[in-house]
Write an enzyme that holds these catalytic residues in place. Sequence first.
Site: not given
Ligand code: CO
Length: 133
Positions: A79, A128, A7
Amino acid sequence: MINKLNHVAIAVPELDAVTDFYRSVLGAEVTEVQNLWDHGVKTAFVILHNTKLELIAPLGDSSPIAGYLAKHPAGGMHHMCFEVNNIQDVVKELNEQGVRVLHEPKKGSQGRLVIFTHPKDAFGCLLEFEESA
Ligand code: CO
């Protein structure tokens, strides 16, 4: 090390307007909002065919995205999250490569183990890594 893009996360001051935008204006599927007290954020996901957007808004007094929103009051890209096979292997490899891992692996918004790395070690991007295996 990294597999699929899981994502891209967008930080916003509050979720209602943005979930409404993706659902009603862009016609996308948006999940229910969940409160992640461990991470100091509330999240909802926009589900696309090839990836997801994670919409995040602050939760509680010391949200880690408060600083970001102070600099970007209207919100913005926060992010990117990559899938990895084994989070402990990734932590070890990143440490060996001199990339600062910000915390021990912990359960993320999708119930899987995640870590974040220091933006200065990835050309200004907060990254991430999520264990998908
Ligand atoms: Co995230």
